[in-house]
Motif scaffolding. Sequence first.
Motif, PDB file in Angstrom:
ATOM      1  N   VAL A 113       0.835  -1.198   0.000  1.00  0.00           N
ATOM      2  CA  VAL A 113       0.000   0.000   0.000  1.00  0.00           C
ATOM      3  C   VAL A 113       0.876   1.257   0.000  1.00  0.00           C
ATOM      4  O   VAL A 113       0.539   2.260  -0.607  1.00  0.00           O
ATOM      5  N   VAL A 114       2.003   1.181   0.688  1.00  0.00           N
ATOM      6  CA  VAL A 114       2.967   2.276   0.729  1.00  0.00           C
ATOM      7  C   VAL A 114       4.168   1.869  -0.118  1.00  0.00           C
ATOM      8  O   VAL A 114       4.799   0.846   0.154  1.00  0.00           O
ATOM      9  N   LEU A 115       4.458   2.663  -1.144  1.00  0.00           N
ATOM     10  CA  LEU A 115       5.612   2.380  -1.995  1.00  0.00           C
ATOM     11  C   LEU A 115       6.774   3.249  -1.526  1.00  0.00           C
ATOM     12  O   LEU A 115       6.675   4.476  -1.513  1.00  0.00           O
ATOM     13  N   GLU A 116       7.845   2.585  -1.141  1.00  0.00           N
ATOM     14  CA  GLU A 116       8.967   3.315  -0.534  1.00  0.00           C
ATOM     15  C   GLU A 116      10.130   3.538  -1.482  1.00  0.00           C
ATOM     16  O   GLU A 116      10.988   4.358  -1.218  1.00  0.00           O
ATOM     17  N   GLY A 117      10.185   2.820  -2.590  1.00  0.00           N
ATOM     18  CA  GLY A 117      11.244   3.026  -3.575  1.00  0.00           C
ATOM     19  C   GLY A 117      10.693   3.753  -4.779  1.00  0.00           C
ATOM     20  O   GLY A 117       9.670   4.449  -4.704  1.00  0.00           O
ATOM     21  N   GLU A 118      11.365   3.581  -5.904  1.00  0.00           N
ATOM     22  CA  GLU A 118      10.888   4.190  -7.139  1.00  0.00           C
ATOM     23  C   GLU A 118       9.637   3.457  -7.611  1.00  0.00           C
ATOM     24  O   GLU A 118       9.635   2.237  -7.747  1.00  0.00           O
ATOM     25  N   ALA A 119       8.583   4.200  -7.854  1.00  0.00           N
ATOM     26  CA  ALA A 119       7.304   3.610  -8.246  1.00  0.00           C
ATOM     27  C   ALA A 119       7.186   3.499  -9.757  1.00  0.00           C
ATOM     28  O   ALA A 119       7.628   4.384 -10.498  1.00  0.00           O
ATOM     29  N   ALA A 120       6.568   2.415 -10.212  1.00  0.00           N
ATOM     30  CA  ALA A 120       6.283   2.204 -11.632  1.00  0.00           C
ATOM     31  C   ALA A 120       4.850   2.588 -11.973  1.00  0.00           C
ATOM     32  O   ALA A 120       4.437   2.486 -13.117  1.00  0.00           O
ATOM     33  N   VAL A 121       4.094   2.998 -10.966  1.00  0.00           N
ATOM     34  CA  VAL A 121       2.696   3.401 -11.136  1.00  0.00           C
ATOM     35  C   VAL A 121       2.535   4.814 -10.566  1.00  0.00           C
ATOM     36  O   VAL A 121       3.329   5.234  -9.727  1.00  0.00           O
ATOM     37  N   PRO A 122       1.507   5.538 -10.990  1.00  0.00           N
ATOM     38  CA  PRO A 122       1.286   6.879 -10.422  1.00  0.00           C
ATOM     39  C   PRO A 122       0.999   6.794  -8.923  1.00  0.00           C
ATOM     40  O   PRO A 122       0.213   5.953  -8.476  1.00  0.00           O
ATOM     41  N   VAL A 123       1.660   7.660  -8.158  1.00  0.00           N
ATOM     42  CA  VAL A 123       1.470   7.714  -6.706  1.00  0.00           C
ATOM     43  C   VAL A 123       1.223   9.151  -6.279  1.00  0.00           C
ATOM     44  O   VAL A 123       1.576  10.090  -6.982  1.00  0.00           O
ATOM     45  N   SER A 124       0.632   9.291  -5.111  1.00  0.00           N
ATOM     46  CA  SER A 124       0.465  10.592  -4.472  1.00  0.00           C
ATOM     47  C   SER A 124       0.979  10.481  -3.052  1.00  0.00           C
ATOM     48  O   SER A 124       0.880   9.423  -2.430  1.00  0.00           O
TER      49      SER A 124
END
Length: 177
Positions: A24-35
């Motif tokens: 649920v929380v992405l802590e590295g480089e994301a491959a999907v859009p995040v906010s």
Amino acid sequence: MAKYTARPPRGDRPLLVLGISGVVVLEGEAAVPVSTHHLSAWGRWVRDVAIPDAAPERLAELAARFEIVWASEWGHNAHTAFRDALDLPDEPWPFLPVQFDKLRIIREYAGALPWVWVDDPIVDLHGIPECTDGVIVRVDPADGIVGIDPDDLWERVAQLPQRDDAETEDTDVGGRA
């Protein structure tokens, strides 16, 4: 202080045990859009986290089919902290009091119910075990929860062997017998 006892499963659908970090929380480089979301639980602390923009929709799809249970380092704070960011229901989902080596606790909690455990690849110290009594999903931490296909997950759970209560009679999760 009394020992925490996880609320028993309702038993009307399979369980989906959900980690948070890398899911649920992405802590590295994301491959999907995040906010970035500014989270707090009861105003006692604050943390900024990156959450996939599609996470609320994906969780709603999963919650329509599964009973969701938290199992993460966020413990009892998970639902309260993520409620607004993920558009969660007011009534908190149960949580299992475990951070590492979760499989035994998940099995005990599920009993005869079919279950899925969704977490990041490094959550346990012993690697991904062989598993025939449930479904273990290790998400790509660059995609998190949005990398899960709810239809595929449902089909995988439907293929699990049926278990009866006699196989799980002697379980104990956080004081629940």
